[in-house]
Design an enzyme around this catalytic site. Structure first.
Site, mmCIF file in Angstrom:
data_model
loop_
_atom_site.group_PDB
_atom_site.id
_atom_site.type_symbol
_atom_site.label_atom_id
_atom_site.label_comp_id
_atom_site.label_asym_id
_atom_site.label_seq_id
_atom_site.Cartn_x
_atom_site.Cartn_y
_atom_site.Cartn_z
ATOM 1 N N LYS A 277 0.868 -1.166 -0.031
ATOM 2 C CA LYS A 277 -0.158 -0.081 -0.167
ATOM 3 C C LYS A 277 0.882 1.249 0.072
ATOM 4 O O LYS A 277 1.951 1.357 0.554
ATOM 5 C CB LYS A 277 -0.883 0.107 1.144
ATOM 6 C CG LYS A 277 -2.028 -0.944 1.381
ATOM 7 C CD LYS A 277 -2.822 -0.756 2.698
ATOM 8 C CE LYS A 277 -3.871 -1.668 2.670
ATOM 9 N NZ LYS A 277 -5.000 -1.480 1.647
ATOM 10 N N ARG A 351 -10.798 -11.162 2.048
ATOM 11 C CA ARG A 351 -11.539 -12.206 1.321
ATOM 12 C C ARG A 351 -11.001 -13.551 1.401
ATOM 13 O O ARG A 351 -11.465 -14.594 1.561
ATOM 14 C CB ARG A 351 -11.883 -11.824 0.071
ATOM 15 C CG ARG A 351 -10.913 -11.787 -0.831
ATOM 16 C CD ARG A 351 -11.241 -11.026 -2.159
ATOM 17 N NE ARG A 351 -11.221 -9.450 -1.905
ATOM 18 C CZ ARG A 351 -11.466 -8.649 -2.632
ATOM 19 N NH1 ARG A 351 -11.850 -9.066 -4.006
ATOM 20 N NH2 ARG A 351 -11.448 -7.512 -2.424
HETATM 21 N N1 BES Z 1 -8.109 -3.473 4.508
HETATM 22 C C1 BES Z 1 -8.387 -3.184 3.260
HETATM 23 C C2 BES Z 1 -9.548 -2.325 2.996
HETATM 24 C C3 BES Z 1 -9.775 -0.934 3.584
HETATM 25 C C4 BES Z 1 -9.441 -0.026 2.853
HETATM 26 C C5 BES Z 1 -10.107 -0.892 4.777
HETATM 27 C C6 BES Z 1 -9.604 1.510 3.467
HETATM 28 C C7 BES Z 1 -10.565 0.483 5.483
HETATM 29 C C8 BES Z 1 -10.064 1.353 5.069
HETATM 30 C C9 BES Z 1 -8.582 -4.324 2.221
HETATM 31 O O1 BES Z 1 -7.766 -5.313 2.603
HETATM 32 C C10 BES Z 1 -7.804 -3.780 0.839
HETATM 33 O O2 BES Z 1 -6.788 -3.614 0.770
HETATM 34 N N2 BES Z 1 -8.639 -3.871 0.024
HETATM 35 C C11 BES Z 1 -8.461 -3.554 -1.442
HETATM 36 C C12 BES Z 1 -8.813 -4.458 -2.458
HETATM 37 C C13 BES Z 1 -8.493 -4.238 -3.675
HETATM 38 C C14 BES Z 1 -7.000 -4.597 -3.954
HETATM 39 C C15 BES Z 1 -9.210 -5.338 -4.610
HETATM 40 C C16 BES Z 1 -8.999 -2.180 -1.598
HETATM 41 O O3 BES Z 1 -10.092 -1.803 -1.060
HETATM 42 O O4 BES Z 1 -8.340 -1.409 -2.282
HETATM 43 ZN ZN ZN Z 2 -5.611 -5.087 1.913
#
Ligand code: BES
Ligand code: ZN
Ligand code: ZN
Length: 496
Positions: A277, A351
């Site tokens: 990230k 997931r």
């Molecule tokens: N933990 C994150 C989602 C999240 C984002 C929670 C902001 C709280 C605040 C999750 O694991 C994630 O990174 N999801 C990705 C999915 C994508 C790679 C398909 C996302 O939401 O960008």
């Molecule tokens: Zn994630």
């Protein structure tokens, strides 16, 4: 904060301040009028009540003078009488709490009579007031070397009445105390930084809760998780130094009753893994275990009251880290269900551990499965930061969640589970891939999970990525970990 009941004549309500309510353009509510009695004209004449105008969020401080049981009244504005609802009440009480805090009043009283004549169901109003007051004063200062002195915060809230509380009112106080303890537990877990709140630490917290209330608790380490065949779960923790845990809590292991399964995403820190990230808000990913924390909070709250429906909690705890042993994009893992999953994006890890946890929960023939997860940024884009997405394959369950959320002030919004979108999850190398297109990301994530839910099992997926964490305080929610979901699930289970 300690909440206690006191049954005594009003002249003996000797707290630092009493909370009463006032409406816009209407000076007295029945409770306040009755309390002030013959002193009402003098106080009204001082203009202090008129100043606040009864507006929602404003609080007038009245000095009641000699002879009164309590030297002050916090007259909290409720807005227009015809618009009064539980949400406004929580806000008014939270405003009174803020006032009590700025005045550094250690003990505050809430007369039950203050809640009469507001047009609300009395026990529910009592429960919501206590929760609103207490939760809005939450703070996390475990790691400050010089925390604010205890005396600077209200630490006692007395529920006051001249005669015995009704059975419903007594229950409302007990339920409020249980909910508050559950939310505080969840907020503490979320706010504790990820270097301390490791999978082992959170598993230990769950063990403590289980021991306290006599629940059965099984804790499995990395080796056991892999041996059980949870390859998707394993793919998430492979790069992490802090060892993963799977926690399974059963509140009534000897019962023949089918349990309600609660599954909580417990990613103690989500770096994104190899799909790292950006750093800007990465620190907030210590809250990526907000689903697990909510389930822990529900267990705590449930344990404090006579048993309700049997709960089976399944909580996968892992850290999503990059490293030489971490999952690579394109790797394929075999889930507990036997389905193979191509991991296109290691940041879509929630997931992956949830699909195995859901399959595991399904083996207990639950009467419903409810999962809570900070699953997608896309859900925050869709609904904003204060509302959770509700994805559900069963109308009755969906209604229950919406209603419970409404009762306690945790908003959910129904989202679709279109099978049409399953096509986007087809993989060239495996049965499924873990991401679809960016557009509709929250729906694609939910449709992915749906592939692992046993047929005919009612299932609700609560995407709490937005409301699990608050950038700023609002209503009764304090900044940081919110403990979102605890009260909805608690309320849902109590009314099952
Ligand atoms: N933990 C994150 C989602 C999240 C984002 C929670 C902001 C709280 C605040 C999750 O694991 C994630 O990174 N999801 C990705 C999915 C994508 C790679 C398909 C996302 O939401 O960008
Ligand atoms: Zn994630
Ligand atoms: Zn995540």
């Amino acid at each position: 904060m300690e909440i206690r009941r006191k049954i005594a004549p009003a002249s003996q309500w000797a707290t630092d301040a009493l909370i009463f309510f006032v409406f816009e353009n209407k000076e007295l509510t029945p409770g306040l009028g009755e309390y002030l009695g013959k002193n009402a004209p003098a106080l009204l004449g001082s203009g202090a009540l008129a100043d606040v105008k009864g507006q929602l969020g404003r609080v007038a401080l009245l000095h009641t003078g000699e002879g009164a049981g309590s030297p002050r009244i916090l007259a909290a504005g409720l807005g227009k009488p015809e618009e009064t609802d539980a949400e406004k009440l929580r806000q008014a009480v939270a405003a009174a709490a803020a006032q009590a805090r700025s005045l550094e009043l250690p003990a505050v009283g809430l007369p039950v009579s203050a809640l009469s004549g507001l047009g609300l169901d009395a026990p529910a109003a009592l429960e919501e007031s206590l929760a609103g007051f207490s939760l809005s004063l939450y703070r996390y200062d475990a790691l400050k070397t010089e925390p604010a002195p205890e005396a600077a915060y209200p630490s006692v809230l007395e529920v006051l009445a001249e005669s015995e509380l009704s059975e419903d009112e007594n229950l409302a106080v007990s339920e409020a105390c249980a909910q508050i303890a559950g939310v505080v537990r969840a907020r503490d877990m979320i706010n504790t930084p990820a270097n301390l709140a490791t999978p082992a630490y959170l598993a230990d917290q769950l063990r403590q809760i289980a021991d306290t209330y006599g629940f059965q608790c099984g804790i499995y380490g990395a080796e056991a998780i892999s041996e059980m065949g949870m390859g998707c779960f394993e793919s998430v923790f492979k790069g992490a130094g802090n060892e993963a845990r799977l926690v399974v809590v059963d509140t009534a292991p000897n019962s023949k009753e089918a349990p309600v399964a609660l599954v909580g995403k417990g990613v103690t820190f989500d770096t994104g893994g190899i799909c790292l990230k950006p750093p800007l808000k990465m620190h907030e990913m210590k809250a990526d275990m907000g689903g697990a924390a909510a389930v822990a909070g529900v267990l705590e709250a449930s344990g404090m009251l006579p048993p309700g429906p049997r709960i089976l909690a399944v909580i996968p705890l892992a850290e999503n880290m990059p490293g030489s042993t971490a999952t690579r994009p394109g790797d394929v893992a075999t889930s507990l269900s036997g389905k193979t999953v191509e991991i296109i994006n290691t940041d879509a890890e929630g997931r992956l551990l949830l699909c195995d946890a859901i399959t595991y929960a399904g083996k207990f023939a639950p009467r419903a499965i409810v999962d809570l997860a900070t699953l997608t940024g896309a859900c925050v884009v869709a609904l904003g930061p204060k509302v959770a997405g509700l994805f559900c394959n069963d109308d009755a369950l969906s209604h229950r969640v919406l209603e419970a959320g409404e009762r306690v002030g945790e908003p959910f919004w129904p989202m679709p589970l279109w099978d049409l979108y399953a096509k986007a999850l087809e993989s060239d190398a495996a049965d499924l891939k873990n991401v679809g297109p960016r557009e509709g990301g929250a729906v694609h994530a939910a449709v992915f999970l749906k592939q692992f839910v046993p047929k005919d099992t009612p299932w609700a997926h609560l995407d709490i990525a937005g409301p699990a964490w608050a950038d700023e305080a609002y209503q009764h929610v304090t900044k940081g970990g919110a403990g979102f979901g605890v009260r909805t699930l608690f309320s849902l289970l109590r009314s099952w």
